[in-house]
Design a protein around this motif. Sequence first.
Motif, mmCIF file in Angstrom:
data_model
loop_
_atom_site.group_PDB
_atom_site.id
_atom_site.type_symbol
_atom_site.label_atom_id
_atom_site.label_comp_id
_atom_site.label_asym_id
_atom_site.label_seq_id
_atom_site.Cartn_x
_atom_site.Cartn_y
_atom_site.Cartn_z
ATOM 1 N N PRO A 97 0.829 -1.213 0.000
ATOM 2 C CA PRO A 97 0.000 0.000 0.000
ATOM 3 C C PRO A 97 0.863 1.262 0.000
ATOM 4 N N ARG A 98 0.358 2.288 -0.625
ATOM 5 C CA ARG A 98 1.139 3.523 -0.732
ATOM 6 C C ARG A 98 1.347 4.202 0.614
ATOM 7 N N ASP A 99 0.387 4.037 1.521
ATOM 8 C CA ASP A 99 0.509 4.683 2.824
ATOM 9 C C ASP A 99 1.236 3.811 3.840
ATOM 10 N N CYS A 100 1.832 2.713 3.401
ATOM 11 C CA CYS A 100 2.558 1.816 4.306
ATOM 12 C C CYS A 100 4.044 2.131 4.206
ATOM 13 N N ASP A 101 4.599 2.607 5.285
ATOM 14 C CA ASP A 101 6.015 2.990 5.299
ATOM 15 C C ASP A 101 6.812 2.221 6.349
ATOM 16 N N ILE A 102 6.336 1.040 6.732
ATOM 17 C CA ILE A 102 7.055 0.265 7.741
ATOM 18 C C ILE A 102 8.134 -0.616 7.119
ATOM 19 N N PHE A 103 8.140 -0.758 5.800
ATOM 20 C CA PHE A 103 9.138 -1.573 5.122
ATOM 21 C C PHE A 103 10.094 -0.657 4.369
ATOM 22 N N ASP A 104 11.350 -0.794 4.693
ATOM 23 C CA ASP A 104 12.412 -0.015 4.044
ATOM 24 C C ASP A 104 13.526 -0.989 3.665
ATOM 25 N N HIS A 164 2.124 -11.021 7.031
ATOM 26 C CA HIS A 164 1.767 -11.032 8.455
ATOM 27 C C HIS A 164 1.945 -9.645 9.080
ATOM 28 N N ARG A 165 2.984 -8.935 8.675
ATOM 29 C CA ARG A 165 3.161 -7.575 9.210
ATOM 30 C C ARG A 165 2.050 -6.648 8.751
ATOM 31 N N LEU A 166 1.564 -6.818 7.538
ATOM 32 C CA LEU A 166 0.449 -5.992 7.057
ATOM 33 C C LEU A 166 -0.829 -6.300 7.832
ATOM 34 N N ILE A 167 -1.039 -7.572 8.158
ATOM 35 C CA ILE A 167 -2.213 -7.927 8.957
ATOM 36 C C ILE A 167 -2.113 -7.306 10.344
ATOM 37 N N GLU A 168 -0.915 -7.343 10.951
ATOM 38 C CA GLU A 168 -0.734 -6.694 12.250
ATOM 39 C C GLU A 168 -1.004 -5.196 12.156
ATOM 40 N N ARG A 169 -0.577 -4.587 11.064
ATOM 41 C CA ARG A 169 -0.826 -3.143 10.870
ATOM 42 C C ARG A 169 -2.318 -2.869 10.753
ATOM 43 N N GLU A 170 -3.040 -3.733 10.011
ATOM 44 C CA GLU A 170 -4.486 -3.540 9.879
ATOM 45 C C GLU A 170 -5.185 -3.683 11.227
ATOM 46 N N LYS A 171 -4.747 -4.657 12.021
ATOM 47 C CA LYS A 171 -5.348 -4.814 13.356
ATOM 48 C C LYS A 171 -5.090 -3.583 14.218
#
Length: 244
Positions: A97-104, A164-171
């Motif tokens: 997702p464009r608004d997801c900045d947890i992965f670098d 899994h990290r995206l699911i944690e972010r959604e939660k």
Amino acid sequence: MEEPLPAPPADTRDADQPHASTTPAERLSLLVERERVARKGPTGSLDERMASLSGALRRARLENAERSAAISDLRAAEIARLEMLGEALSPVLAQLPRDCDIFDVGVAPAERPRLFIDQIGFVEMDRDRRTYRFLQDTRHGRVTLRESDSIDDLVEAITSYIAHRLIEREKALAVDYASGGAARALGVKVAAARERANARENDKSLSGKTTRVAAFIAEFFGAAAFFAFLAVLAAWIYRAYFAG
């Protein structure tokens, strides 16, 4: 009359070899002397020994330089392998997702090169410089999520990790929405803290003004009493000494 038998042929063996009739002590002494002469012969003079040591030092320096170059080449090979893995992850990262900045995702070319996926997950090479190790830092220590020499296996493991990290972010976002929004709650807390700070400042300013007014009144009445005392004292001195 019989003729005498001919003399036996002379022994053509090396005279230095121990004879069978010699004692063990004599044979041991002869061997020690031979070893001493053998060691003394090729050693040569002091200059020759110094030259030999200088050559050994040059060879050691060359070997050390070759070893350092080999270590540098190994580090460059590790970085190249990690960059290949990063390129293989490009299609997966393009779907984030464009608004997801947890992965670098990027390679850190340190003493131990690593391909960081996020702040707690990274990939590094094993001691054989061929096996990938996907690690994650947790509250209970560092754990190994996948270990393989295949890029496809690592891409699959990292893709699952990202999911899994995206699911944690959604939660986390869902909990934030259900609780009215962490940003809103934070804004309310900041506003309340600001109001309390202003109230304390107002109280401090009011108490400061009251203190300054009380000090001014005390100084005024103190000065008036002092001058009144001086006036009474002057009148008494005048009546006592000058009126009569």
